[in-house]
Design an enzyme around this catalytic site. Structure first.
Site, mmCIF file in Angstrom:
data_model
loop_
_atom_site.group_PDB
_atom_site.id
_atom_site.type_symbol
_atom_site.label_atom_id
_atom_site.label_comp_id
_atom_site.label_asym_id
_atom_site.label_seq_id
_atom_site.Cartn_x
_atom_site.Cartn_y
_atom_site.Cartn_z
ATOM 1 N N ARG A 89 66.642 89.328 14.811
ATOM 2 C CA ARG A 89 66.615 90.220 13.641
ATOM 3 C C ARG A 89 67.005 91.643 14.027
ATOM 4 N NH1 ARG A 89 62.579 86.844 11.363
ATOM 5 N NH2 ARG A 89 60.920 87.779 12.587
ATOM 6 N N ARG A 110 73.786 85.013 26.117
ATOM 7 C CA ARG A 110 72.829 84.293 25.275
ATOM 8 C C ARG A 110 73.566 83.578 24.156
ATOM 9 N NH1 ARG A 110 67.534 85.866 26.503
ATOM 10 N NH2 ARG A 110 67.703 87.353 28.204
ATOM 11 N N HIS A 128 86.227 83.423 26.762
ATOM 12 C CA HIS A 128 85.715 82.464 27.743
ATOM 13 C C HIS A 128 86.727 82.329 28.882
ATOM 14 C CE1 HIS A 128 83.328 79.121 29.210
ATOM 15 N NE2 HIS A 128 84.465 78.506 29.449
ATOM 16 N N GLY A 162 78.519 75.545 17.932
ATOM 17 C CA GLY A 162 78.710 74.888 19.226
ATOM 18 C C GLY A 162 78.847 75.917 20.343
HETATM 19 C C1 GRF Z 1 84.182 87.512 31.223
HETATM 20 O O1 GRF Z 1 84.748 86.912 32.358
HETATM 21 C C2 GRF Z 1 84.140 86.564 30.065
HETATM 22 O O2 GRF Z 1 85.094 85.581 30.147
HETATM 23 C C3 GRF Z 1 82.782 85.958 30.161
HETATM 24 O O3 GRF Z 1 81.959 86.967 30.661
HETATM 25 C C4 GRF Z 1 82.733 87.867 31.448
HETATM 26 C C5 GRF Z 1 82.401 89.254 31.018
HETATM 27 O O4 GRF Z 1 82.960 90.203 31.870
HETATM 28 N N1 GRF Z 1 82.375 85.476 28.860
HETATM 29 P P1 GRF Z 1 82.850 91.748 31.526
HETATM 30 O O5 GRF Z 1 81.377 92.075 31.408
HETATM 31 O O6 GRF Z 1 83.593 91.982 30.259
HETATM 32 O O7 GRF Z 1 83.487 92.431 32.713
#
Ligand code: GRF
Length: 222
Positions: A89, A110, A128, A162
């Site tokens: 929230r 998270r 990702h 997902g």
């Molecule tokens: C990145 O490699 C992203 O792919 C993953 O978490 C990392 C974050 O890196 N989800 P930053 O904190 O933006 O340097």
């Protein structure tokens, strides 16, 4: 068909009402920096309205403050991999108070669920470090190396219920080189991330992306 995030009025790009982005991160913040720098350089018609982190000492907060951005630690609550109800929230409230048009996950460790997703329908994106749907989950660059693929990369996608599964918006490939270590491969993937994430934010700000089912479609100019 899912509503696209509010497009930016091009006239407002330099004016008082640019597309407002909220960034959530738990780590060093290199993606947030790439987006912030693209906004500051007016390479993309957006501004970062708020940066939130579940880690008080996270580099992302320092980098945001160095750039005079609003940056806050918000306690994640009692769970390790998700926000508890009160925390959820609080995150929603701060993002709404900041009037964000888009929520950008940049290394936020998270999983976001129900109420959060419903608060920002079709307006949450994530990056990702693999070519999804290959290697979802943690340390995707290490998964790719261990598996022995010759090409990996990064993916920007919309966030749904997902894990690492929503419609793919953009991907960039990164070759796996002989002698690569997890660290060297991750660094090259992150370089690619810093190229595509600002581009996607800019395209969303200009209303250039719509979602049809699983397809995130880039609209052509003109
Ligand atoms: C990145 O490699 C992203 O792919 C993953 O978490 C990392 C974050 O890196 N989800 P930053 O904190 O933006 O340097």
């Amino acid at each position: 068909m899912q509503e696209p995030p509010r497009p930016c009025n091009k006239e407002a790009v330099i004016g008082e009402n640019p597309y407002r982005v909220g960034v959530l991160g738990s780590g060093k913040g290199s993606n947030m920096v790439a987006i912030a720098d693209a906004c500051a350089a007016r390479a993309i018609p957006a501004r970062i309205a708020i940066v939130l982190s579940d880690v008080e000492q996270a580099g992302i907060l320092g980098h945001a403050r160095d750039r005079s951005l609003t940056a806050e630690f918000l306690h994640p609550g009692k769970f390790r991999t998700r926000l508890d109800e009160d925390a959820e929230r609080a995150y929603i409230r701060r993002l709404q108070e900041a009037e964000v048009d888009l929520v950008v996950l940049a290394g936020f460790m998270r999983i976001l669920k129900g109420e959060f997703l419903r608060a920002f329908p079709g307006k949450i994106i994530n990056i990702h470090p693999s070519l999804l749907p290959a290697f979802p989950g943690l340390e995707a660059w290490k998964q790719a190396l261990d598996y022995g693929v010759k090409v990996t990369g990064c993916t920007v996608h919309f966030v749904d219920e997902g894990v690492d599964r929503g419609p793919v918006i953009a991907q960039e490939t990164v070759p796996v080189l002989p002698g690569d270590t997890p660290a060297s491969l991750h660094e090259r993937i992150q370089q690619a991330e810093r190229r595509i994430y600002p581009q996607v934010v800019g395209a969303l700000a200009q209303g250039k992306i719509v979602v049809k089912g699983r397809q995130a479609v880039w609209l052509r100019e003109g």
